[in-house]
Design a protein around this motif. Sequence first.
Motif, mmCIF file in Angstrom:
data_model
loop_
_atom_site.group_PDB
_atom_site.id
_atom_site.type_symbol
_atom_site.label_atom_id
_atom_site.label_comp_id
_atom_site.label_asym_id
_atom_site.label_seq_id
_atom_site.Cartn_x
_atom_site.Cartn_y
_atom_site.Cartn_z
ATOM 1 N N MET A 335 0.842 -1.189 0.000
ATOM 2 C CA MET A 335 0.000 0.000 0.000
ATOM 3 C C MET A 335 0.876 1.236 0.000
ATOM 4 O O MET A 335 2.050 1.178 0.385
ATOM 5 C CB MET A 335 -0.904 0.005 1.239
ATOM 6 N N VAL A 336 0.308 2.346 -0.416
ATOM 7 C CA VAL A 336 1.006 3.620 -0.329
ATOM 8 C C VAL A 336 0.002 4.679 0.101
ATOM 9 O O VAL A 336 -1.142 4.693 -0.370
ATOM 10 C CB VAL A 336 1.691 3.990 -1.667
ATOM 11 N N ILE A 337 0.407 5.512 1.035
ATOM 12 C CA ILE A 337 -0.415 6.623 1.521
ATOM 13 C C ILE A 337 0.218 7.904 1.001
ATOM 14 O O ILE A 337 1.428 8.104 1.158
ATOM 15 C CB ILE A 337 -0.456 6.642 3.057
ATOM 16 N N PRO A 342 0.589 14.448 -5.129
ATOM 17 C CA PRO A 342 1.389 13.314 -5.591
ATOM 18 C C PRO A 342 0.544 12.200 -6.216
ATOM 19 O O PRO A 342 0.985 11.548 -7.169
ATOM 20 C CB PRO A 342 2.087 12.828 -4.314
ATOM 21 N N PHE A 343 -0.685 11.982 -5.689
ATOM 22 C CA PHE A 343 -1.532 10.947 -6.277
ATOM 23 C C PHE A 343 -1.921 11.317 -7.707
ATOM 24 O O PHE A 343 -1.952 10.461 -8.601
ATOM 25 C CB PHE A 343 -2.797 10.737 -5.444
ATOM 26 N N LYS A 359 -3.690 2.407 -3.177
ATOM 27 C CA LYS A 359 -3.386 3.803 -2.864
ATOM 28 C C LYS A 359 -4.430 4.370 -1.912
ATOM 29 O O LYS A 359 -5.634 4.252 -2.152
ATOM 30 C CB LYS A 359 -3.360 4.662 -4.133
ATOM 31 N N PHE A 360 -3.949 4.992 -0.848
ATOM 32 C CA PHE A 360 -4.802 5.736 0.079
ATOM 33 C C PHE A 360 -4.450 7.211 -0.070
ATOM 34 O O PHE A 360 -3.312 7.613 0.183
ATOM 35 C CB PHE A 360 -4.568 5.290 1.518
ATOM 36 N N VAL A 361 -5.431 7.987 -0.488
ATOM 37 C CA VAL A 361 -5.211 9.413 -0.730
ATOM 38 C C VAL A 361 -5.806 10.190 0.440
ATOM 39 O O VAL A 361 -6.983 10.007 0.790
ATOM 40 C CB VAL A 361 -5.850 9.860 -2.065
ATOM 41 N N LEU A 369 -9.368 8.464 0.918
ATOM 42 C CA LEU A 369 -9.985 7.777 -0.217
ATOM 43 C C LEU A 369 -9.090 6.636 -0.643
ATOM 44 O O LEU A 369 -7.857 6.746 -0.602
ATOM 45 C CB LEU A 369 -10.192 8.731 -1.393
ATOM 46 N N SER A 370 -9.700 5.517 -1.067
ATOM 47 C CA SER A 370 -8.922 4.346 -1.443
ATOM 48 C C SER A 370 -9.068 4.074 -2.935
ATOM 49 O O SER A 370 -10.163 4.165 -3.489
ATOM 50 C CB SER A 370 -9.419 3.136 -0.646
ATOM 51 N N TYR A 371 -7.943 3.762 -3.581
ATOM 52 C CA TYR A 371 -7.940 3.432 -5.019
ATOM 53 C C TYR A 371 -7.147 2.148 -5.233
ATOM 54 O O TYR A 371 -6.120 1.941 -4.613
ATOM 55 C CB TYR A 371 -7.297 4.560 -5.815
#
Length: 371
Positions: A335-337, A342-343, A359-361, A369-371
């Motif tokens: 995962m990446v926060i 940057p997202f 991805k957690f934005v 928000l999760s992608y």
Amino acid sequence: MTNAADDHRGLPDTQASRRYFAKFDRILEHLGRVAAMLHVEKRLTKDEVEVLARYVAALSLTFRALSMKYLLVGRDTGQFFGSLTMDVKDSGFPTATELLVMANDAAQADQHLRTMPAVDALKDQMVAEIIGDQAIPTRLQFTLSQRLYYDELARGKLFWARNDPQCLWLSGEERRRYLLHWAVYDSQVNLPTIYLMEVEDSGRDALPKDDRRWPEVQAHLMAQSLGGLKLLTIAQGFDETFDHLHPKRLRRFHIGPMYSHSFTQQSGPIREVLEQARAPEGQDWALAWTLEELESERVRQEKSGWFSRVDREVFALDPFAGRGAETGTTVTERMVILPERPFQALAELNPPGFAQVRKFVVNDAGRVLSY
């Protein structure tokens, strides 16, 4: 071949140091929110989220203590006291040496506090120097910062280089089920690592009250808490060492690396992402977070001694492309926060290798928000 020390850099500039600590203050807040989201999705239980939240809070206190220690870095304090050393290549976090020194300071915190003026007395002296001498009381500010540093250490509940196992009862009376949790600061990569193990106990005495087994379990788990060891190796070693303890699930959380165009020397796609994002101060970062998980799928019986038999766990390994033997896990989730800017850059560049990374934005309002 580069020396590991070449990847370590001090932060001797006052403003850079304060920006660094402020950045981590925000990042760790977001990390707690992401853990809460995983609980809503039933990826983490309520107990697991509470345990993770405690470790994240402990990390926050560690960063807070270090920020007090180095509050006056770059200023003329009348004595040299160094600057925070961080790992600019592998982690973006402080080096493990910082935590080891902090643990040594904590052991002597009471002694220091007994010989230092109280916070209010130091503030009064600072006011007197400002008004009477019309001077900036830098040396008094330094003394106050060190006083606040030792106050933080004396209060405790920080994240140390070694955080010994604790035992949380989950269910059961005769065959009791526990959540064991512990954490280390991996000195090889300078990153915090958290372990959660669900264990069934078929022993006569409850594990945390067993004067023989519990110290042995704690010592065993800490000795096995090496980032290079596969979860399968750790779980099987535990299963074979303790006949009446049955590890049903083992999880390991790697927090980090933290990437920042301002502070780290990242390579690969993340470098281009952060460079293109041109994010404002406070949003120039991305935090990787890896969850490894190993689950028992069945139990087999094995002969023990002349007449008895014991249960041994058979662990499920990742079935895809034979990766289970390679990773030693049932599943590994990366995962990446990261903040919104940057997202957006990541979505536009769409670099290879990031499609399977969750991805957690996050934003400063606390939205995730999760992608």
